[in-house]
Design a protein around this motif. Structure first.
Motif, PDB file in Angstrom:
ATOM      1  N   PRO A  68      78.384  36.354  18.738  1.00  0.00           N
ATOM      2  CA  PRO A  68      78.201  37.651  19.395  1.00  0.00           C
ATOM      3  C   PRO A  68      78.532  37.560  20.884  1.00  0.00           C
ATOM      4  O   PRO A  68      78.492  36.470  21.470  1.00  0.00           O
ATOM      5  CB  PRO A  68      76.707  37.956  19.195  1.00  0.00           C
ATOM      6  N   LEU A  69      78.860  38.683  21.469  1.00  0.00           N
ATOM      7  CA  LEU A  69      79.194  38.745  22.899  1.00  0.00           C
ATOM      8  C   LEU A  69      78.343  39.832  23.540  1.00  0.00           C
ATOM      9  O   LEU A  69      78.336  40.969  23.080  1.00  0.00           O
ATOM     10  CB  LEU A  69      80.686  39.087  23.057  1.00  0.00           C
ATOM     11  N   THR A  70      77.623  39.466  24.590  1.00  0.00           N
ATOM     12  CA  THR A  70      76.789  40.466  25.281  1.00  0.00           C
ATOM     13  C   THR A  70      77.432  40.821  26.612  1.00  0.00           C
ATOM     14  O   THR A  70      77.725  39.947  27.426  1.00  0.00           O
ATOM     15  CB  THR A  70      75.360  39.920  25.507  1.00  0.00           C
ATOM     16  N   PHE A  71      77.670  42.099  26.805  1.00  0.00           N
ATOM     17  CA  PHE A  71      78.222  42.594  28.070  1.00  0.00           C
ATOM     18  C   PHE A  71      77.093  42.728  29.089  1.00  0.00           C
ATOM     19  O   PHE A  71      75.923  42.801  28.721  1.00  0.00           O
ATOM     20  CB  PHE A  71      78.884  43.967  27.854  1.00  0.00           C
ATOM     21  N   LYS A  72      77.460  42.802  30.362  1.00  0.00           N
ATOM     22  CA  LYS A  72      76.407  42.835  31.387  1.00  0.00           C
ATOM     23  C   LYS A  72      75.567  44.113  31.326  1.00  0.00           C
ATOM     24  O   LYS A  72      74.449  44.138  31.814  1.00  0.00           O
ATOM     25  CB  LYS A  72      76.996  42.627  32.780  1.00  0.00           C
ATOM     26  N   ASN A  73      76.080  45.165  30.683  1.00  0.00           N
ATOM     27  CA  ASN A  73      75.285  46.393  30.569  1.00  0.00           C
ATOM     28  C   ASN A  73      74.274  46.295  29.415  1.00  0.00           C
ATOM     29  O   ASN A  73      73.501  47.220  29.182  1.00  0.00           O
ATOM     30  CB  ASN A  73      76.196  47.609  30.359  1.00  0.00           C
ATOM     31  N   GLY A  74      74.329  45.181  28.659  1.00  0.00           N
ATOM     32  CA  GLY A  74      73.380  44.986  27.553  1.00  0.00           C
ATOM     33  C   GLY A  74      73.957  45.247  26.177  1.00  0.00           C
ATOM     34  O   GLY A  74      73.367  44.850  25.177  1.00  0.00           O
ATOM     35  N   SER A  75      75.120  45.927  26.105  1.00  0.00           N
ATOM     36  CA  SER A  75      75.756  46.159  24.799  1.00  0.00           C
ATOM     37  C   SER A  75      76.155  44.824  24.178  1.00  0.00           C
ATOM     38  O   SER A  75      76.586  43.912  24.889  1.00  0.00           O
ATOM     39  CB  SER A  75      77.027  47.001  24.952  1.00  0.00           C
ATOM     40  N   GLN A  76      76.044  44.751  22.862  1.00  0.00           N
ATOM     41  CA  GLN A  76      76.422  43.502  22.192  1.00  0.00           C
ATOM     42  C   GLN A  76      77.447  43.751  21.093  1.00  0.00           C
ATOM     43  O   GLN A  76      77.299  44.642  20.268  1.00  0.00           O
ATOM     44  CB  GLN A  76      75.193  42.811  21.595  1.00  0.00           C
ATOM     45  N   MET A  77      78.513  42.922  21.124  1.00  0.00           N
ATOM     46  CA  MET A  77      79.506  42.911  20.046  1.00  0.00           C
ATOM     47  C   MET A  77      79.085  41.839  19.064  1.00  0.00           C
ATOM     48  O   MET A  77      78.766  40.719  19.477  1.00  0.00           O
ATOM     49  CB  MET A  77      80.873  42.491  20.614  1.00  0.00           C
ATOM     50  N   LYS A  78      79.134  42.134  17.771  1.00  0.00           N
ATOM     51  CA  LYS A  78      78.651  41.144  16.786  1.00  0.00           C
ATOM     52  C   LYS A  78      79.634  39.982  16.613  1.00  0.00           C
ATOM     53  O   LYS A  78      79.272  38.933  16.080  1.00  0.00           O
ATOM     54  CB  LYS A  78      78.407  41.827  15.445  1.00  0.00           C
ATOM     55  N   ASN A  79      80.889  40.172  17.038  1.00  0.00           N
ATOM     56  CA  ASN A  79      81.891  39.092  16.968  1.00  0.00           C
ATOM     57  C   ASN A  79      82.929  39.339  18.071  1.00  0.00           C
ATOM     58  O   ASN A  79      82.715  40.192  18.937  1.00  0.00           O
ATOM     59  CB  ASN A  79      82.536  39.036  15.570  1.00  0.00           C
ATOM     60  N   ARG A  80      84.031  38.597  18.036  1.00  0.00           N
ATOM     61  CA  ARG A  80      84.998  38.670  19.146  1.00  0.00           C
ATOM     62  C   ARG A  80      86.252  39.483  18.812  1.00  0.00           C
ATOM     63  O   ARG A  80      87.308  39.263  19.395  1.00  0.00           O
ATOM     64  CB  ARG A  80      85.391  37.239  19.558  1.00  0.00           C
ATOM     65  N   PHE A  81      86.131  40.430  17.900  1.00  0.00           N
ATOM     66  CA  PHE A  81      87.293  41.233  17.480  1.00  0.00           C
ATOM     67  C   PHE A  81      87.159  42.683  17.926  1.00  0.00           C
ATOM     68  O   PHE A  81      86.179  43.356  17.583  1.00  0.00           O
ATOM     69  CB  PHE A  81      87.421  41.220  15.951  1.00  0.00           C
ATOM     70  N   MET A  82      88.157  43.166  18.650  1.00  0.00           N
ATOM     71  CA  MET A  82      88.208  44.579  19.029  1.00  0.00           C
ATOM     72  C   MET A  82      89.428  45.214  18.364  1.00  0.00           C
ATOM     73  O   MET A  82      90.505  44.615  18.336  1.00  0.00           O
ATOM     74  CB  MET A  82      88.335  44.703  20.548  1.00  0.00           C
TER      75      MET A  82
END
Length: 359
Positions: A8-22
């Protein structure tokens, strides 16, 4: 190795991506001419959210009617479009994918027959039959980008990406080749970047710190200079409160076109920047599982997938199951693309790409 893409990837605003694919923002010409969401566009995007993309980005959505860049473009400039966005954002999020809308204005690249008037640009350019925006219109354009972000937040999106790439209006302002203004929006790089920075700052101020905010830039073509784009990136990172940078390289493995910068790859030029707490992604020919891991190992936070996401709605799931995953060979049949969630209009659009759709 397969661990990187899963993390997972957490952005500084707190949003989290469950993986590294956009899912990369892609033109698909599937919505209604009044900018309202169609079922075809809805289905295409939801299949990708369901297929495992940690962040699902819409196509470029125009913030003013005169900024329309292609037929069947999804709009975000009018309240009549709001309901479609509510439906779309909720459905993307229901699949545990971040819902992000790309805010766009085509400027001189708006076809006159689509908008029914002369396209607008920072400057009047005879070659493109454009008229120059007045100072009041530039300020209105800024306000309309910000208003579109507010509308997006109210519709339930997790965030927005401001489209400053590919020769569209914000690129036109950044380009010393195109922007010949003599007011505070033209001349020095500081002035040419002013509109982009005012939009970013305005969105952050009104939408708040918990709203995901990204910017897309491209370092080549349309008069973009690599050194200037790197400077703009550094200023966005250091002086403006945003969460991610989306660098569109056309080809992530290529050398810079400018002779003076060929000491390292185009990707390395950006990898060498100090991103601090800003995340970054790149787009351009990341087609296979191996490509994904190569780019993540180069220090990129997440990958933007275009072509392979058209071919495989579940590309992330395929790569996570098999790091050596190779997409279906081109060309593919129309029936294959329909099965992957493309409507007739999108398939017709893909026929513009050589050797993509079988004759």
């Amino acid at each position: 190795m397969s661990n990187t893409a899963k993390r997972p990837l957490t952005f500084k605003n707190g949003s989290q991506m469950k993986n590294r694919f956009m899912l990369a923002p892609m033109t698909n010409t599937q919505s209604h001419e009044d900018g309202k969401l169609s079922d075809e566009e809805f289905n295409w995007l939801i299949m990708r959210a369901k297929g495992g993309f940690g962040l699902t980005m819409t196509c470029a959505s125009h913030v003013q009617f005169v900024g329309k860049g292609f037929p069947g473009q999804l709009g975000i400039y009018d309240d009549s479009q709001f309901e479609g966005h509510q439906r779309l954002a909720a459905a993307i999020k229901a699949h545990d994918s971040l819902a992000v809308i790309q805010l766009h204005h085509a400027g001189m690249r708006s076809p006159e027959d689509l908008i029914g008037e002369q396209p607008v640009c920072p400057s009047a350019i005879e070659k493109y039959n454009t008229r120059a925006l007045s100072l009041t219109e530039v300020e209105q354009l800024r306000d309309d980008f910000i208003a579109a972000a507010v509308r997006s937040k109210e519709a339930g999106y997790d965030g927005v990406e401001v489209h400053g790439a590919h020769g569209y209006i914000l690129t036109q302002f950044l380009s010393s080749n195109i922007n010949a203004r003599t007011d505070r929006y033209g001349g020095s790089l500081e002035n040419r970047a002013r509109l982009l920075f005012e939009i970013v700052d305005g969105i952050r101020e009104i939408c708040g710190t918990d709203f995901l905010l990204g910017v897309r830039l491209s370092p080549e073509r349309f008069g973009m200079q690599l050194a200037e784009i790197k400077t703009v990136c550094e200023q966005l990172i250091n002086e403006h409160d945003m969460d991610f940078l989306d660098i569109s390289l056309w080809d992530v493995f290529k050398q810079p076109e400018e002779v003076g910068h060929q000491d390292k790859s185009l990707l390395q030029h950006f990898a060498d920047l100090d991103f601090k707490d800003v995340k970054w992604t790149v787009a351009g020919k990341i087609n296979t599982g191996q490509d994904v891991y190569k780019i993540l190992e180069a220090g990129v936070d997440f990958v933007s997938i275009g072509r392979s996401a058209i071919l495989h709605h579940d590309f992330p799931q395929q790569v996570l199951a098999n790091p050596n995953f190779e997409p279906t060979a081109l060309p593919v049949t129309e029936a294959y693309l329909h099965q992957e969630g493309l409507s007739d209009k999108f398939v017709t659009y893909m026929k513009r790409w050589p050797n993509f759709v079988m004759e």
